[in-house]
Design a protein around this motif. Structure first.
Motif, PDB file in Angstrom:
ATOM      1  N   TYR A 139       0.844  -1.192   0.000  1.00 54.15           N
ATOM      2  CA  TYR A 139       0.000   0.000   0.000  1.00 54.15           C
ATOM      3  C   TYR A 139       0.881   1.243   0.000  1.00 54.15           C
ATOM      4  O   TYR A 139       2.054   1.190   0.387  1.00 54.15           O
ATOM      5  CB  TYR A 139      -0.960   0.010   1.192  1.00 54.15           C
ATOM      6  N   THR A 140       0.321   2.344  -0.466  1.00 53.06           N
ATOM      7  CA  THR A 140       1.085   3.579  -0.631  1.00 53.06           C
ATOM      8  C   THR A 140       0.597   4.644   0.340  1.00 53.06           C
ATOM      9  O   THR A 140      -0.608   4.836   0.505  1.00 53.06           O
ATOM     10  CB  THR A 140       0.945   4.103  -2.073  1.00 53.06           C
ATOM     11  N   THR A 141       1.531   5.311   0.986  1.00 53.52           N
ATOM     12  CA  THR A 141       1.202   6.444   1.849  1.00 53.52           C
ATOM     13  C   THR A 141       1.904   7.689   1.319  1.00 53.52           C
ATOM     14  O   THR A 141       2.953   7.603   0.673  1.00 53.52           O
ATOM     15  CB  THR A 141       1.636   6.201   3.301  1.00 53.52           C
ATOM     16  N   TYR A 142       1.300   8.828   1.601  1.00 49.21           N
ATOM     17  CA  TYR A 142       1.861  10.100   1.147  1.00 49.21           C
ATOM     18  C   TYR A 142       2.067  11.036   2.337  1.00 49.21           C
ATOM     19  O   TYR A 142       1.200  11.143   3.209  1.00 49.21           O
ATOM     20  CB  TYR A 142       0.921  10.769   0.145  1.00 49.21           C
ATOM     21  N   THR A 143       3.225  11.668   2.360  1.00 49.51           N
ATOM     22  CA  THR A 143       3.493  12.730   3.331  1.00 49.51           C
ATOM     23  C   THR A 143       3.507  14.044   2.558  1.00 49.51           C
ATOM     24  O   THR A 143       4.373  14.254   1.695  1.00 49.51           O
ATOM     25  CB  THR A 143       4.840  12.509   4.042  1.00 49.51           C
ATOM     26  N   GLU A 207       5.903  13.264  -0.618  1.00 52.22           N
ATOM     27  CA  GLU A 207       6.796  12.114  -0.466  1.00 52.22           C
ATOM     28  C   GLU A 207       5.952  10.838  -0.460  1.00 52.22           C
ATOM     29  O   GLU A 207       5.035  10.696   0.347  1.00 52.22           O
ATOM     30  CB  GLU A 207       7.604  12.221   0.823  1.00 52.22           C
ATOM     31  N   LYS A 208       6.287   9.951  -1.357  1.00 54.19           N
ATOM     32  CA  LYS A 208       5.525   8.709  -1.529  1.00 54.19           C
ATOM     33  C   LYS A 208       6.293   7.541  -0.922  1.00 54.19           C
ATOM     34  O   LYS A 208       7.486   7.385  -1.164  1.00 54.19           O
ATOM     35  CB  LYS A 208       5.284   8.475  -3.027  1.00 54.19           C
ATOM     36  N   THR A 209       5.595   6.730  -0.120  1.00 59.07           N
ATOM     37  CA  THR A 209       6.205   5.561   0.508  1.00 59.07           C
ATOM     38  C   THR A 209       5.344   4.332   0.246  1.00 59.07           C
ATOM     39  O   THR A 209       4.139   4.366   0.476  1.00 59.07           O
ATOM     40  CB  THR A 209       6.354   5.754   2.033  1.00 59.07           C
TER      41      THR A 209
END
Length: 472
Positions: A139-143, A207-209
């Protein structure tokens, strides 16, 4: 006699199998059908031979059903999704709200992959493929934070805070966070860029993680799948539970990485606790640190569980919050071993006694409006608190102590590791923690047990060989 015919589909070919059997109870002929698709590439002759075997087995099952004493004839065309729905109904009836909500989430995952299959079509190969895909899910999280250009664009727009809130339905608290250098959600940033009519990348740093899902999340989906197929087996819809470990691999169990505070950090937190103004928060976090109770166990404590004379505390229930009903409910502790009575220190007893005085005064002040739940930790009106409130209290204390942002469960790990380091017998540690088996404690905290074991070896050596002789 079973018959079958080949049928072309967009995903290859499949076979429709038909069985006619005499229902003597109603003196009529009943027709049952199922579909079968080759599990892997086969020639036409291989597929026909295998289909004949499946058809023969299907005919035997149908005949057995009509000659058994069972009143209900299973629906052999039921899909995995339909079976999962029946399982959820049973879970909702037999188990807690929380377990049901976990089941709903797990079934949603399962249906994405195999929900459309008929229950009798599913093979170990299909389930193993499903499990392997689960393990590779990410899954992708964004800051998202504001660039210097954001303030300039915001000022030029001339849009007031009130207009952001009323006309554009944008939370002004998040806007304050942006201006203060804090992060916001990707959704909020997209809406803000749209309102300001500017490219999102011009005013926001994104920022994509990409992360793997938690092992516990994946394990819940696999466990639910196994339970659903076990139910199908009990109802004689499938030959066996192909989701069990007898047929598929569940993968290597990942090493558990627990977070905790070391002894110095625990002392620093304790110092903040002792000076904290909010007596509810002070008492709750002191209890968590000094007893290792779980969050739900803390939320479920009632005054009758505290023995001020014998200095004991009993765990008999847990307080939980339902996202579905948005309400607090009570259930039994996690395991049978979780129901326990533990001794508490003199200091903790005195804190509870002081808190009881505050509690009684609060109840008197509210009078008839007070909701008498008897819970230790309540809202101002006496209603039980949401368990997440205790975590919120901890976050504020950790920030004040300038300590890492750990969870409330980390205080449980902290309590247990400190006991092990202090040489408390493992059976006692396990009993106080509410672990049904000592092996549970030793498995989770094996690293700390090894450390204590090494210290014990050194201590024994010091007894027989003085330190001066070792150095010499």
């Amino acid at each position: 006699m079973a018959t079958f015919r080949k049928r072309e589909t967009k995903n290859g070919f499949t076979y429709d199998i038909q069985v006619k059997v005499k229902d003597r109870s109603q003196n009529k002929t009943v027709t049952k059908t199922m579909s079968w698709r080759p599990e892997y590439p086969m020639t036409e002759k291989q597929a026909e031979r295998e289909c004949a075997r499946v058809a023969e087995k299907f005919e035997e099952d149908i005949k057995r059903m009509f000659t058994s004493s069972l009143p209900d004839i299973p629906d052999y065309n039921v899909t995995v999704a339909e079976m999962a729905e029946k399982w959820l109904e049973r879970v909702q009836h037999d188990f807690s709200v929380g377990y049901y909500e976990i089941g709903v989430g797990a079934v949603a995952w399962m249906n994405r992959y195999i929900g459309g299959y008929k229950i009798r079509e599913v093979t170990p190969y299909i389930i193993q493929d499903f499990f392997d895909k689960l393990d590779s899910e990410r899954y992708t999280t964004y800051t998202v934070t504001a660039k210097p250009a954001f303030k300039e664009v915001l000022e030029r727009s001339g849009i007031s805070y009130n207009k952001f809130r009323t006309q554009y339905k944008l939370n002004t608290c998040s806007l304050v966070h942006l201006i203060g250098g804090k992060s916001v959600s990707m959704e909020y940033a997209s809406c803000m860029a749209k309102v300001l009519r500017v490219d999102i990348n011009k005013i926001f740093k994104i920022e994509k993680t990409v992360r793997p899902y938690a092992a516990a999340t994946i394990a819940r989906v696999k466990r639910a799948t196994r339970c659903i197929f076990a139910m199908a087996k009990r109802q004689r819809l499938v030959e066996d539970n192909f989701a069990s470990a007898d047929y598929v691999s569940y993968g290597r169990k990942p090493k558990r990485n627990i977070k905790y505070l070391d002894d110095q950090q625990a002392k620093e937190l304790f110092g903040v606790i002792m000076e904290y103004d909010d007596i509810r928060a002070k008492t709750a976090i002191m209890l968590a640190l000094m007893t290792g109770l779980r969050r739900g166990e803390l939320a479920g404590l009632e005054w009758k569980d505290i023995d001020f004379v014998l200095h004991t505390l009993s765990v008999n229930r847990t307080g939980c919050y339902s996202k579905t009903t948005r309400s607090i409910y009570t259930k039994e502790p996690k395991t049978e071993g979780s129901i326990r009575r533990i001794t508490i220190s003199e200091l903790l007893t005195e804190q509870l006694r002081e808190y009881k005085g505050w509690y009684d005064t609060q109840r008197e002040n509210w009078g008839d409006k007070w909701e008498n739940s008897d819970r230790l930790f309540v809202q101002e009106s006496g209603k039980p608190i949401n368990p997440s409130t205790i975590h919120f209290w901890l976050k504020k204390m950790l920030k004040k102590a300038n300590l890492p942002d750990v969870t409330l469960h980390s205080l449980r790990h902290t309590n247990i590791t400190l006991q092990i380091a202090a040489g408390v017998p493992l059976t006692t540690v396990a009993g106080r923690a509410g672990h049904s088996r000592v092996s549970t404690t030793s498995d989770i905290y094996s690293h700390f047990i090894r450390t204590s074991d090494e210290a014990a070896a050194t201590a024994i050596e010091d007894i027989f060989v003085p330190r001066a002789m070792q150095e010499g």
